[in-house]
Design a protein around this motif. Structure first.
Motif, PDB file in Angstrom:
ATOM      1  N   LEU A  87      24.848  44.899  37.084  1.00  0.00           N
ATOM      2  CA  LEU A  87      25.462  45.800  36.108  1.00  0.00           C
ATOM      3  C   LEU A  87      26.336  45.049  35.116  1.00  0.00           C
ATOM      4  CD1 LEU A  87      26.277  48.567  34.969  1.00  0.00           C
ATOM      5  CD2 LEU A  87      27.959  48.744  36.827  1.00  0.00           C
ATOM      6  N   GLU A  88      27.187  44.162  35.601  1.00  0.00           N
ATOM      7  CA  GLU A  88      28.084  43.424  34.718  1.00  0.00           C
ATOM      8  C   GLU A  88      27.300  42.606  33.689  1.00  0.00           C
ATOM      9  OE1 GLU A  88      30.195  43.620  38.789  1.00  0.00           O
ATOM     10  OE2 GLU A  88      28.148  43.653  37.975  1.00  0.00           O
ATOM     11  N   ASP A  89      26.204  42.001  34.144  1.00  0.00           N
ATOM     12  CA  ASP A  89      25.378  41.191  33.238  1.00  0.00           C
ATOM     13  C   ASP A  89      24.743  42.061  32.155  1.00  0.00           C
ATOM     14  OD1 ASP A  89      25.951  38.928  34.743  1.00  0.00           O
ATOM     15  OD2 ASP A  89      24.163  39.141  35.985  1.00  0.00           O
ATOM     16  N   ALA A 109      32.597  55.241  44.098  1.00  0.00           N
ATOM     17  CA  ALA A 109      32.789  54.713  45.446  1.00  0.00           C
ATOM     18  C   ALA A 109      32.547  53.209  45.524  1.00  0.00           C
ATOM     19  CB  ALA A 109      31.878  55.447  46.429  1.00  0.00           C
ATOM     20  N   LEU A 110      31.607  52.709  44.735  1.00  0.00           N
ATOM     21  CA  LEU A 110      31.297  51.279  44.725  1.00  0.00           C
ATOM     22  C   LEU A 110      32.010  50.539  43.596  1.00  0.00           C
ATOM     23  CD1 LEU A 110      27.443  51.424  45.431  1.00  0.00           C
ATOM     24  CD2 LEU A 110      29.306  51.068  47.067  1.00  0.00           C
ATOM     25  N   ALA A 111      32.797  51.266  42.812  1.00  0.00           N
ATOM     26  CA  ALA A 111      33.523  50.671  41.690  1.00  0.00           C
ATOM     27  C   ALA A 111      34.826  50.054  42.207  1.00  0.00           C
ATOM     28  CB  ALA A 111      33.810  51.721  40.624  1.00  0.00           C
ATOM     29  N   THR A 112      34.688  49.013  43.005  1.00  0.00           N
ATOM     30  CA  THR A 112      35.835  48.336  43.599  1.00  0.00           C
ATOM     31  C   THR A 112      36.650  47.635  42.511  1.00  0.00           C
ATOM     32  OG1 THR A 112      34.555  46.321  43.931  1.00  0.00           O
ATOM     33  CG2 THR A 112      34.550  47.937  45.733  1.00  0.00           C
ATOM     34  N   ILE A 116      35.211  46.601  38.861  1.00  0.00           N
ATOM     35  CA  ILE A 116      35.788  47.201  37.652  1.00  0.00           C
ATOM     36  C   ILE A 116      36.257  46.102  36.704  1.00  0.00           C
ATOM     37  CG2 ILE A 116      37.764  48.492  36.755  1.00  0.00           C
ATOM     38  CD1 ILE A 116      37.466  50.357  39.166  1.00  0.00           C
ATOM     39  N   LYS A 117      36.947  45.105  37.246  1.00  0.00           N
ATOM     40  CA  LYS A 117      37.368  43.970  36.415  1.00  0.00           C
ATOM     41  C   LYS A 117      36.166  43.343  35.724  1.00  0.00           C
ATOM     42  CE  LYS A 117      41.388  42.404  39.115  1.00  0.00           C
ATOM     43  NZ  LYS A 117      41.906  41.294  39.959  1.00  0.00           N
ATOM     44  N   ASN A 118      35.092  43.129  36.487  1.00  0.00           N
ATOM     45  CA  ASN A 118      33.925  42.442  35.943  1.00  0.00           C
ATOM     46  C   ASN A 118      33.262  43.231  34.816  1.00  0.00           C
ATOM     47  OD1 ASN A 118      34.250  40.291  37.676  1.00  0.00           O
ATOM     48  ND2 ASN A 118      32.812  41.050  39.205  1.00  0.00           N
ATOM     49  N   VAL A 119      33.069  44.551  35.012  1.00  0.00           N
ATOM     50  CA  VAL A 119      32.397  45.318  33.959  1.00  0.00           C
ATOM     51  C   VAL A 119      33.300  45.481  32.738  1.00  0.00           C
ATOM     52  CG1 VAL A 119      30.832  46.535  35.513  1.00  0.00           C
ATOM     53  CG2 VAL A 119      33.024  47.564  34.946  1.00  0.00           C
ATOM     54  N   CYS A 158      41.488  51.376  37.980  1.00  0.00           N
ATOM     55  CA  CYS A 158      40.884  51.303  36.648  1.00  0.00           C
ATOM     56  C   CYS A 158      41.921  51.623  35.571  1.00  0.00           C
ATOM     57  CB  CYS A 158      39.706  52.274  36.581  1.00  0.00           C
ATOM     58  SG  CYS A 158      38.693  52.131  35.105  1.00  0.00           S
ATOM     59  N   PHE A 159      42.725  52.643  35.822  1.00  0.00           N
ATOM     60  CA  PHE A 159      43.772  53.042  34.884  1.00  0.00           C
ATOM     61  C   PHE A 159      44.857  51.969  34.801  1.00  0.00           C
ATOM     62  CE2 PHE A 159      47.675  55.247  33.700  1.00  0.00           C
ATOM     63  CZ  PHE A 159      47.261  55.972  32.601  1.00  0.00           C
ATOM     64  N   ASP A 160      45.293  51.475  35.944  1.00  0.00           N
ATOM     65  CA  ASP A 160      46.353  50.455  35.966  1.00  0.00           C
ATOM     66  C   ASP A 160      45.890  49.148  35.338  1.00  0.00           C
ATOM     67  OD1 ASP A 160      48.034  52.232  37.216  1.00  0.00           O
ATOM     68  OD2 ASP A 160      47.705  51.439  39.246  1.00  0.00           O
ATOM     69  N   TYR A 161      44.615  48.793  35.535  1.00  0.00           N
ATOM     70  CA  TYR A 161      44.091  47.558  34.957  1.00  0.00           C
ATOM     71  C   TYR A 161      44.097  47.625  33.436  1.00  0.00           C
ATOM     72  CZ  TYR A 161      41.090  43.449  34.396  1.00  0.00           C
ATOM     73  OH  TYR A 161      40.584  42.207  34.058  1.00  0.00           O
TER      74      TYR A 161
END
Length: 345
Positions: A87-89, A109-112, A116-119, A158-161
């Motif tokens: 996905l990130e690629d 659920a899989l958006a660890t 999240i950082k990577n995408v 995601c919000f905090d990042y």
């Protein structure tokens, strides 16, 4: 453009046999695999072979789409995008191709945090979390997984990042309303309003015609309705993981495939005989025997794939009548609530 503005934009379209090639509304299915089994979703019934999109094909189709004028692309349709390890690629590839806006919808659920950082660091412009339970109990019932707390943690990260990095990506939440949550929407909004830019509610619908049992088990009787129109035939490009162009983003069974993009270009498929023929039938009200008719009229019906070489799926009577995956889950849930004395909450 906000989420509600985008949805309103999608409802404006030119109803013609040869509409302009879309510049905004393009979705690519990275996989049809999902880690959840949402009770309103046809993924749980899907008979299509499970798989992943070819990375070489993605690179080619993104370049071709950009040259055709596309500037926005989403990476999701019938499956969960974070199931794809690439996905990130794909996000990075889309941005490097020149896409102005890259987005996705996820159950979260899989958006660890790491993913999240990577995408986000790859250039993602917006992410929409699909959260369809108002608390842990209803979430487990509706999603089929006990991931409510995990998803809430991922959303908060995601919000905090974003706040920490200053990156300018949008965060949305969507919620599919069923009769089990319709009285708790204010509480849902209050719970999540500080971790999202917009929250969008939509009533459960028949999933492109494949889930008419929603009318029997998941919505209040006065909510069942037919559709007054469909924009997807006129302003949306939908690409399956196999590399097919389909007329619908909810085409779980490839029943509405109009072209194989391995053998023709995007524009050739968009204005090809199969897609043009379907638009003609729609405009003339002659959709008998198509999945579109089941969707538009919101009822069970016999249909055949538009192009048999890409799908052999033909629903049996049992496909419509048994409704096991929905009926059994609702019966178990309601029995449990009754046993605990919470059926009226």
């Amino acid at each position: 453009m906000g989420l509600k503005e985008r949805i309103e934009w999608n409802r404006r379209y030119e109803r013609s046999l040869y509409p302009p090639f879309p510049e905004k509304n393009m979705l690519i299915e990275l996989t049809n695999i999902c880690n959840h089994q949402c009770i309103f979703c046809a993924n749980q019934k899907m008979q299509r072979k499970k798989g992943y999109i070819d990375p070489v094909f993605v690179r080619r189709i993104l370049k071709e789409a950009y040259e055709a004028g596309v500037r926005e692309v989403g990476f999701y349709t019938t499956g969960e995008p974070f199931v794809s390890r690439d996905l990130e690629d794909y996000v990075k590839e889309a941005k490097q191709t020149g896409m102005d806006y890259v987005y996705l919808t996820t159950n979260g659920a899989l958006a660890t945090p790491d993913r999240i950082k990577n995408v986000v660091d790859s250039g993602l412009d917006s992410i929409k979390f699909s959260i369809n339970g108002t608390d842990r109990e209803t979430y487990r019932f509706i999603h089929g997984k006990d991931d409510f707390d995990t998803v809430c943690e991922h959303l908060k990260f995601c919000f905090d990042y974003r706040r920490k990095t200053g990156k300018n990506y949008r965060i949305f939440i969507s919620h599919v309303i069923t009769k089990y949550t319709e009285d708790r929407l204010d509480a849902f909004r209050e719970r999540f309003q500080d971790t999202a830019d917009e929250i969008f509610f939509i009533r459960a619908q028949n999933q492109g015609g494949l889930m008419p049992e929603i009318n029997d088990y998941l919505i209040s009787k006065d909510q069942a309705e037919t559709k007054d129109g469909c924009n997807l035939l006129f302003n949306a490009v939908n690409i399956s993981y196999e590399g097919y162009m389909t007329a619908c983003s909810e085409d779980f069974e490839n029943a509405l495939v109009v072209a194989d993009l391995h053998t023709c270009s995007l524009k050739e498929a968009w204005h090809g005989a199969a897609f043009t023929g379907l638009r003609k039938r729609y405009l003339e009200g002659e959709l008998e025997g198509t999945l579109c008719k089941c969707c538009m009229e919101n009822k069970r019906g016999r249909f055949s794939p538009l192009t048999g070489q890409y799908s052999s799926f033909s629903p049996s009577e049992g496909y419509w009548e048994e409704n096991e995956c929905v009926r059994r889950r609702t019966e178990r849930y309601e029995a449990a609530k009754k046993a605990s004395g919470t059926e009226n909450e």
